[in-house]
Scaffold this active site. Structure first.
Site, mmCIF file in Angstrom:
data_model
loop_
_atom_site.group_PDB
_atom_site.id
_atom_site.type_symbol
_atom_site.label_atom_id
_atom_site.label_comp_id
_atom_site.label_asym_id
_atom_site.label_seq_id
_atom_site.Cartn_x
_atom_site.Cartn_y
_atom_site.Cartn_z
ATOM 1 N N ASP A 273 0.834 -1.150 -0.174
ATOM 2 C CA ASP A 273 -0.043 0.062 0.101
ATOM 3 C C ASP A 273 0.965 1.297 -0.027
ATOM 4 O O ASP A 273 1.971 1.305 0.969
ATOM 5 C CB ASP A 273 -0.828 0.144 1.210
ATOM 6 N N ASP B 233 0.248 8.536 7.595
ATOM 7 C CA ASP B 233 0.602 7.289 8.119
ATOM 8 C C ASP B 233 2.079 7.395 8.663
ATOM 9 O O ASP B 233 2.188 6.842 9.659
ATOM 10 C CB ASP B 233 0.892 6.286 6.807
ATOM 11 N N GLU C 225 2.248 -1.689 10.922
ATOM 12 C CA GLU C 225 1.834 -1.691 9.278
ATOM 13 C C GLU C 225 2.814 -1.022 8.693
ATOM 14 O O GLU C 225 3.054 -1.415 7.477
ATOM 15 C CB GLU C 225 0.571 -1.262 9.184
ATOM 16 N N GLU C 226 3.442 0.011 9.236
ATOM 17 C CA GLU C 226 4.407 1.029 8.397
ATOM 18 C C GLU C 226 5.749 0.448 8.670
ATOM 19 O O GLU C 226 6.394 1.272 8.026
ATOM 20 C CB GLU C 226 4.159 2.432 8.980
ATOM 21 N N ASP D 224 -1.533 -0.777 14.042
ATOM 22 C CA ASP D 224 -1.642 0.177 12.739
ATOM 23 C C ASP D 224 -2.123 1.619 13.048
ATOM 24 O O ASP D 224 -3.065 1.919 13.679
ATOM 25 C CB ASP D 224 -2.900 -0.390 12.006
ATOM 26 N N LEU E 190 -2.402 4.376 11.763
ATOM 27 C CA LEU E 190 -3.376 5.182 11.143
ATOM 28 C C LEU E 190 -4.269 4.134 10.176
ATOM 29 O O LEU E 190 -3.883 4.159 8.970
ATOM 30 C CB LEU E 190 -3.044 6.283 10.426
ATOM 31 N N ASP E 191 -5.331 3.648 10.616
ATOM 32 C CA ASP E 191 -5.924 2.876 9.913
ATOM 33 C C ASP E 191 -7.157 3.591 8.824
ATOM 34 O O ASP E 191 -7.716 4.715 9.459
ATOM 35 C CB ASP E 191 -6.758 1.816 10.745
ATOM 36 N N GLU F 137 -5.016 -5.556 12.956
ATOM 37 C CA GLU F 137 -6.227 -5.132 12.897
ATOM 38 C C GLU F 137 -7.279 -6.182 13.187
ATOM 39 O O GLU F 137 -8.268 -5.634 14.205
ATOM 40 C CB GLU F 137 -6.394 -5.006 11.133
HETATM 41 O O1 F6P Z 1 -7.143 -1.803 6.185
HETATM 42 C C1 F6P Z 1 -7.297 -0.789 5.552
HETATM 43 C C2 F6P Z 1 -8.845 -0.708 5.232
HETATM 44 O O2 F6P Z 1 -9.016 0.684 4.892
HETATM 45 C C3 F6P Z 1 -9.897 -0.840 6.545
HETATM 46 O O3 F6P Z 1 -9.911 0.256 7.405
HETATM 47 C C4 F6P Z 1 -11.244 -0.765 5.775
HETATM 48 O O4 F6P Z 1 -12.141 -1.937 6.632
HETATM 49 C C5 F6P Z 1 -10.958 -1.400 4.372
HETATM 50 O O5 F6P Z 1 -9.377 -1.321 4.252
HETATM 51 C C6 F6P Z 1 -11.611 -1.007 3.252
HETATM 52 O O6 F6P Z 1 -11.421 -1.803 2.078
HETATM 53 P P1 F6P Z 1 -11.532 -1.661 0.687
HETATM 54 O O7 F6P Z 1 -11.351 -0.208 0.395
HETATM 55 O O8 F6P Z 1 -11.627 -2.895 -0.078
HETATM 56 O O9 F6P Z 1 -13.254 -1.338 0.946
#
Ligand code: F6P
Length: 352
Positions: free
Chosen positions: A66, A72, A94-95, A113, A115-116, A280
């Site tokens: 990513d 992040d 994650e980073e 993580d 910054l999720d 996560e």
């Molecule tokens: O882990 C990253 C994330 O952004 C989550 O927070 C979220 O549930 C998911 O990915 C969203 O995924 P997508 O963009 O495939 O819907």
């Protein structure tokens, strides 16, 4: 601005919980550091573009490929800096491509993580910091080895959500999940709502439905049945919500029930879904179970799955217990066992 009379603050909660159980003292120290760093991060996020180009992509990528955003990296540096003063042996993030060793003899390991949901930064949608606190393994042969434990071993876990309110959700030791909300005037978290208790039944599902054609048969069957509502086999009308930010979807489910699904699918690289087990799925599963809900990979409880590596992914289905059990039952139903099962197309007719 006055607090609700008698409202307990996070510091007092940590002191009282650690006083009841001495094993939790070190984790309480880490939680204090997480709270302090998250207050700083919350202020930066609240400034949006006034603070800079938060959502701008950098040339760097995380281990999963990513693209990293400015925020992040800022969040990662902030939390790693905060852990230097705490009893943490190693950090997995994650980073960070590889876990970082801090104080080798310390009793805890932290996976996070920082910054999720960072794709939501510029859209001003809630984002969060997810954390998992594990016992460090005294004889770990590598920094990674500390993290290859079952989620059930977590000493504490949770997330901070940066939204209209900044709230810290956590479960510590054997305690129930608790929610503390940041008072932005005095910079402290307070216990503003009762511990969440997820209703067993619910009529709200959360999934990125644009992936429908990539799903396996049991997931398509479950979502078809939700969409068919009261006229379908579930005999109930369902609503749908998808924020695309795990913390926001998890927070909503804590407060009003529902089911979240990010299953594995047939896109290249998505066999095990998108979400990472260690920082996560596992912490979210911990707080969901402590609030009366369930979390599985469609078959097994998330907390009973051993991570294959620090950045390993896992399918994730969590929320109201009856809905999660229903998804598990679709996965063991022989009608859906083979992909593209010939009976699948006729199933609706057969079951009604
Ligand atoms: O882990 C990253 C994330 O952004 C989550 O927070 C979220 O549930 C998911 O990915 C969203 O995924 P997508 O963009 O495939 O819907």
């Amino acid at each position: 601005m006055p607090q609700i009379a008698g409202t307990q603050d996070f510091e007092t909660y940590l002191d009282q919980t650690a006083a009841r159980d001495a094993r939790l003292g070190a984790a309480a120290e880490v939680l204090r550091a997480i709270a302090a760093a998250s207050i700083e991060l919350s202020a930066v996020i609240g400034l949006g573009r006034l603070h800079g180009q938060h959502g701008t992509a950098r040339s760097s990528k995380n281990k999963d490929g990513d693209v990293q955003k400015e925020l992040d990296v800022l969040a990662n540096d902030l939390f790693v800096g905060a852990f230097h003063q705490t009893p943490v042996a190693a950090i997995a993030s994650e980073e960070l491509h590889e876990p970082l060793v801090l104080h080798p003899a310390a009793p805890l390991a932290v996976a996070m993580d920082p910054l999720d949901g960072s794709s939501n930064i510029d859209a001003n949608v809630s984002i969060g910091t997810i954390f998992s606190i594990l016992p460090a393994l005294p004889n770990a042969s590598s920094a990674e080895a500390h993290f290859l434990q079952l989620g059930r071993m977590q000493i504490a876990a949770g997330f901070v959500i940066y939204g209209p309110q900044t709230s810290l959700v956590c479960a510590l030791g054997d305690e129930k999940t608790q929610i503390f909300t940041l008072d932005r005037h005095d910079g402290r978290f307070y216990h503003a709502i009762s511990p969440p208790s997820i209703a067993r039944d619910s009529a709200e599902y959360s999934i990125n439905a644009s992936n429908y054609r990539h799903w396996d048969t049991p997931i398509r069957a479950f979502i078809d049945d939700c969409v068919h509502g009261a006229e379908g086999p579930l005999k109930h009308n369902y609503n749908m919500r998808w924020t695309g930010s795990l913390v926001a979807d998890a927070y909503r489910i804590l407060l009003r029930g529902g089911i979240f699904l990010y299953p594995g699918d047939h896109r290249p690289g998505y066999k095990e879904g998108r979400l990472r087990l260690l920082y996560e799925a596992s912490p979210v599963a911990f707080i969901i179970e402590r609030a009366g809900g369930l979390a599985t990979d469609c078959v097994r409880p998330i907390l009973d799955i051993l991570p294959a590596g620090v950045h390993a992914r896992v399918p994730l289905v969590f929320g109201s217990a009856a809905a999660v059990e229903l998804v598990v039952s679709y996965h063991s139903d022989p009608l859906f066992s083979a992909e593209h099962a010939p009976l699948f197309g006729k199933r609706g007719l057969m079951r009604r």
